[in-house]
Design an enzyme around this catalytic site. Structure first.
Site, PDB file in Angstrom:
ATOM      1  N   ASP A  20     -66.662  22.677  34.572  1.00  0.00           N
ATOM      2  CA  ASP A  20     -65.457  22.070  34.001  1.00  0.00           C
ATOM      3  C   ASP A  20     -65.493  20.545  34.037  1.00  0.00           C
ATOM      4  O   ASP A  20     -66.203  19.935  34.843  1.00  0.00           O
ATOM      5  CB  ASP A  20     -64.226  22.523  34.789  1.00  0.00           C
ATOM      6  CG  ASP A  20     -63.804  23.935  34.464  1.00  0.00           C
ATOM      7  OD1 ASP A  20     -64.543  24.636  33.756  1.00  0.00           O
ATOM      8  OD2 ASP A  20     -62.714  24.329  34.926  1.00  0.00           O
ATOM      9  N   HIS A  75     -61.075  22.448  27.329  1.00  0.00           N
ATOM     10  CA  HIS A  75     -60.436  22.200  28.625  1.00  0.00           C
ATOM     11  C   HIS A  75     -59.374  21.111  28.509  1.00  0.00           C
ATOM     12  O   HIS A  75     -59.108  20.405  29.480  1.00  0.00           O
ATOM     13  CB  HIS A  75     -61.501  21.824  29.658  1.00  0.00           C
ATOM     14  CG  HIS A  75     -61.078  22.012  31.089  1.00  0.00           C
ATOM     15  ND1 HIS A  75     -60.362  23.105  31.526  1.00  0.00           N
ATOM     16  CD2 HIS A  75     -61.285  21.243  32.196  1.00  0.00           C
ATOM     17  CE1 HIS A  75     -60.149  23.005  32.834  1.00  0.00           C
ATOM     18  NE2 HIS A  75     -60.691  21.878  33.262  1.00  0.00           N
ATOM     19  N   HIS A  87     -56.960  16.590  30.610  1.00  0.00           N
ATOM     20  CA  HIS A  87     -56.900  17.371  31.843  1.00  0.00           C
ATOM     21  C   HIS A  87     -55.525  17.274  32.511  1.00  0.00           C
ATOM     22  O   HIS A  87     -55.408  17.008  33.718  1.00  0.00           O
ATOM     23  CB  HIS A  87     -57.988  16.921  32.821  1.00  0.00           C
ATOM     24  CG  HIS A  87     -58.340  17.942  33.852  1.00  0.00           C
ATOM     25  ND1 HIS A  87     -57.619  18.104  35.026  1.00  0.00           N
ATOM     26  CD2 HIS A  87     -59.335  18.866  33.905  1.00  0.00           C
ATOM     27  CE1 HIS A  87     -58.166  19.072  35.751  1.00  0.00           C
ATOM     28  NE2 HIS A  87     -59.198  19.551  35.095  1.00  0.00           N
ATOM     29  N   HIS A 142     -68.083  22.149  38.721  1.00  0.00           N
ATOM     30  CA  HIS A 142     -67.653  20.998  37.935  1.00  0.00           C
ATOM     31  C   HIS A 142     -68.818  20.045  37.717  1.00  0.00           C
ATOM     32  O   HIS A 142     -69.625  19.826  38.623  1.00  0.00           O
ATOM     33  CB  HIS A 142     -66.516  20.251  38.638  1.00  0.00           C
ATOM     34  CG  HIS A 142     -65.270  21.069  38.784  1.00  0.00           C
ATOM     35  ND1 HIS A 142     -65.137  22.040  39.755  1.00  0.00           N
ATOM     36  CD2 HIS A 142     -64.109  21.067  38.067  1.00  0.00           C
ATOM     37  CE1 HIS A 142     -63.942  22.608  39.636  1.00  0.00           C
ATOM     38  NE2 HIS A 142     -63.300  22.050  38.615  1.00  0.00           N
TER      39      HIS A 142
END
Length: 278
Positions: free
Chosen positions: A99, A150, A154, A244
């Site tokens: 991510d 995503h 964020h 990540h």
């Protein structure tokens, strides 16, 4: 998981980006968080087998132009009430996800390790990072990885109104498509914070909601050994691993994957990605 502060602005993608490959989605049998198995779709592709099936002609660069054909409306999906947490089906299949990227300091190292072991993964990217580092998203597509949405910045979606959530999701899908010619077919809410609007809007945009089974907690920089231990002890058929490649110092993640990835492979696991939905 604060948005990463980038130190340099790397060159933009020269003339285009990969248009084909496994950047799309719709996996095999997908299990919801309640344990229900969803509708049957094509079987997932194991990492090594997927690599052997790829040919150099499978990918081509297309120039980025502002006067191309209009975007086709995505196929609307059935709205889910909870995200997909794991993959199901026969065999020792797992899925790796990353991510918050792309990031020029960490993403290339992770891609190098995946390439060394002939493994595919999913990358859930943030639009504001994609626009800065398009060449990394192009590389993901070229090497057969799946690129997911995503959001743009964020944010915590549960604090936004419907219009704001739509903007975060739609802008990101647009920049992903502009980069390599495919709209994402998977979406992941930042922080795993889902609400009804996110599920509904994702379905309208043709994206399935994907969560995870095993959290490496690398976002908290717990130490390389802790990350390795969480992956190796959490490994099981159907597991979706969360890591990540941006959002902070991800050097521990870079070092850890070099240890736990060959361990998973030696233990007989196949690392899969969903097939592109037609």
């Amino acid at each position: 998981m604060q948005n990463d502060q980038f130190f340099t602005r790397r060159r933009m993608l020269l003339a285009g980006a990969a248009a084909l490959g496994a950047a799309g989605t719709a996996g095999a049998f997908l299990a919801s968080g309640a344990g229900e198995t969803t509708e049957t779709a094509p079987a997932p592709v194991a990492g090594p087998q997927a690599r052997q099936a790829l040919k150099s002609s499978a990918f081509r660069l297309q120039p980025l132009t502002g006067d191309g054909p209009p975007r086709a409306a995505p196929r609307r999906l059935k709205t889910r009430r909870e995200p997909i947490l794991r993959i199901s089906g026969r065999g020792r299949n797992m899925m790796l996800t990353f991510d918050d990227g792309p990031n020029p300091h960490y993403t290339p190292h992770i891609l190098d390790t995946l390439a060394e072991y002939d493994v595919r993964a999913m990358f859930f990217v943030c639009g504001e990072c994609v626009v800065k580092y398009r060449e990394l998203v192009a590389r993901m597509a070229e090497e057969g990885h799946v690129v997911g949405n995503h959001t743009w910045t964020h944010p915590l979606l549960t604090t936004l109104n419907r219009k704001e959530i739509r903007s975060e999701m739609e802008r990101t899908s647009d920049i992903i498509e502009d980069t390599y010619g495919e709209r994402p077919q998977w979406f992941r809410a930042p922080y795993g914070a889902w609400n009804r609007a996110a599920f509904q809007l994702g379905a309208e945009m043709g994206m399935e909601p994907m969560a995870w089974t095993v959290d490496t907690t690398d976002w908290d920089t717990p130490g390389t050994d802790v990350i390795i231990d969480r992956v190796e002890h959490g490994a099981a058929p159907g597991v979706v691993v969360l890591s990540h490649d941006a959002g902070g110092d991800r050097s521990q993640t870079v070092h850890a994957i070099r240890e736990w990835l060959p361990h998973l492979l030696d233990s007989g696991y196949h690392l899969t990605v969903p097939r592109r939905r037609a």
